[in-house]
Design a protein around this motif. Sequence first.
Motif, short mmCIF file in Angstrom:
data_model
loop_
_atom_site.label_atom_id
_atom_site.label_comp_id
_atom_site.label_asym_id
_atom_site.label_seq_id
_atom_site.Cartn_x
_atom_site.Cartn_y
_atom_site.Cartn_z
N VAL A 196 0.81 -1.21 0.00
CA VAL A 196 0.00 0.00 0.00
C VAL A 196 0.85 1.27 0.00
O VAL A 196 1.89 1.33 0.67
CB VAL A 196 -0.91 0.02 1.26
N VAL A 197 0.39 2.26 -0.75
CA VAL A 197 0.87 3.64 -0.56
C VAL A 197 -0.32 4.42 0.00
O VAL A 197 -1.34 4.57 -0.67
CB VAL A 197 1.35 4.27 -1.89
N LEU A 198 -0.17 4.85 1.24
CA LEU A 198 -1.25 5.57 1.93
C LEU A 198 -1.00 7.07 1.80
O LEU A 198 0.10 7.53 2.08
CB LEU A 198 -1.26 5.17 3.40
N LYS A 199 -2.05 7.80 1.37
CA LYS A 199 -1.95 9.26 1.39
C LYS A 199 -3.05 9.82 2.29
O LYS A 199 -4.22 9.87 1.91
CB LYS A 199 -2.08 9.88 0.00
N PRO A 200 -2.67 10.25 3.50
CA PRO A 200 -3.67 10.88 4.36
C PRO A 200 -4.01 12.27 3.85
O PRO A 200 -3.34 12.81 2.97
CB PRO A 200 -2.96 10.96 5.72
N SER A 201 -5.06 12.85 4.42
CA SER A 201 -5.44 14.22 4.05
C SER A 201 -4.37 15.20 4.50
O SER A 201 -3.72 15.00 5.54
CB SER A 201 -6.77 14.56 4.71
N GLU A 202 -4.21 16.27 3.76
CA GLU A 202 -3.25 17.32 4.14
C GLU A 202 -3.64 18.01 5.45
O GLU A 202 -2.82 18.64 6.10
CB GLU A 202 -3.08 18.36 3.03
N GLU A 203 -4.93 17.89 5.84
CA GLU A 203 -5.37 18.52 7.10
C GLU A 203 -4.94 17.68 8.31
O GLU A 203 -4.74 18.21 9.38
CB GLU A 203 -6.91 18.63 7.16
#
Length: 502
Positions: A196-203
């Motif tokens: 997996v490549v996880l991208k959380p929210s910038e907030e």
Amino acid sequence: MGLPKNIDLTNRVREFFQNEDKKMLIHGEWVNGNAIEKIAVINPATEEVLGTVPLATPSDVDAAVQSAKQAFYNPAWRKMLPSDREKRLYRLAELIETHADSLAQIITLENGKMFAQARSSDVLGAAETFRYYAGWCSKIEGETLDVSMKQVAGKQNFAFTRREPIGVVAAIVPWNFPISIAAWKLAPALAAGCTVVLKPSEETPLSSLYLGALILEAGFPKGVVNILTGDGVTTGASLVAHPDISKISFTGSTQTGKQIGTAAMRNLTEISLELGGKSPVIVFEDADLNDAAKAITLGIFRNQGQICVAGSRVYVQKKVFDKVMADVALLAGKMRISHGFDPTAELGPLVSARHFQKVSGYVQNGMDEGATLLAGGHRAKEVGFYMQPTIFTATDNQKTIIQEEIFGPVLVGVPFDELQDAIALANDTSFGLASSVWTKNISKAHSMIDQLESGWVFVNAPPRSDPNFPLGGYKQSGFGGKELGKMGLYQYMKTKAVNIVY
Ligand code: NAD
């Protein structure tokens, strides 16, 4: 930088914030990558900067994807014994529980939500999800098939299907439940044998970075999970466009979902989209009206209304409309508004200045379009992005505040006459995520279940997730499969059909 004073933060959280410039997780290392720009993470209760994260560039995205690809094949996560994958997922669930206070504190700091809710729903909910999918690692199976068409004259055949992990997954997550929604994607993907490549929210990237440290501690091989911090336009967009991504699992707004869907089609990448909602609550006159009023209040104001399945439209049978709306307004008026670490608080700040502006714009729009303001409608504090719990009533179902997702503490009540009127009103939006129905009459309940156009229907309760309960919207609330449950696992697998002729 702005760690709040007088809050009893854990030592781990204080250590975490000692270095305010956070790094991303690529191939088991904490790196800044090629990022030049930084994103400031703001505490919405104080409006102070908590720290910064790198804005991952397309080359960082490529590095993370290549790492995940390598981990998929060599050393092969997908070929690891199911019981070995299972052990790591269990270990991660345990670590999340051990670190529950720290993780929940970071979520409250970056998101603003109540600490108790961050701990129970987000953090312990995530631990439950990892534990649930740990059990699935050793229960993946195919089928044997009897085929009718003759294969080769004089020979027999043996046909079967096998399930295989799909490959490298891009998991893109919003800010409202940063850890539990990350778990809804990570846990089934890892159980299936994907990387997996996880991208959380910038907030809200900080809690995911803390989770990343627990993932390493749980013994996942390097590259099995990479975590990229960044925005949607640069980082998210280059991740979904990457040709080595086999599956995009996205949760967020319908508008972004459409952009990601378009990008995915360019590479024919598998995709599932969990999108926005405008969920109706339907209250019949025979319902337990006290329970209904409490549940309506909780359903729209919990997490400041920033819940995809929040009951933001309430349709109440005419005879009891005034009573139910007055009860809800009374309960809303009593809600104590304060920061998420105040144990007496029931409503905290919205996640960001930008989101506060958006929600305020809708409240103004409600007034401009002639809806009746029953409660709230204003900023609640000078510092912090606090909005009063706000209630409108209206009769015209076409009003913008009824048709569009506000994603804040704003409820609109509309009266209805008969069951079919309620159905028509409830189904009259482009969304179809969740509904709840309040009645003691089982026939009415079944009739509603049959006719409501939504992925979830709850009867006599507000909607609530569970690891074994598939979540996914109808209409513009979802696309390409369900999250959670067995269906959530099989989203991360492809089926190979095999025929052996002998
Ligand atoms: P958003 O769509 O603005 O962002 C979600 C994520 O997508 C973020 O990580 C963002 O950086 C990324 N992103 C933005 N543009 C992108 C692009 N072009 N390419 C790739 N990634 C991109 O949503 P949000 O404001 O973070 O979250 C709120 C929304 O999420 C609401 O609409 C809510 O209903 C929805 N939501 C849905 C569910 C569900 O299960 N259906 C659950 C929670 C939230």
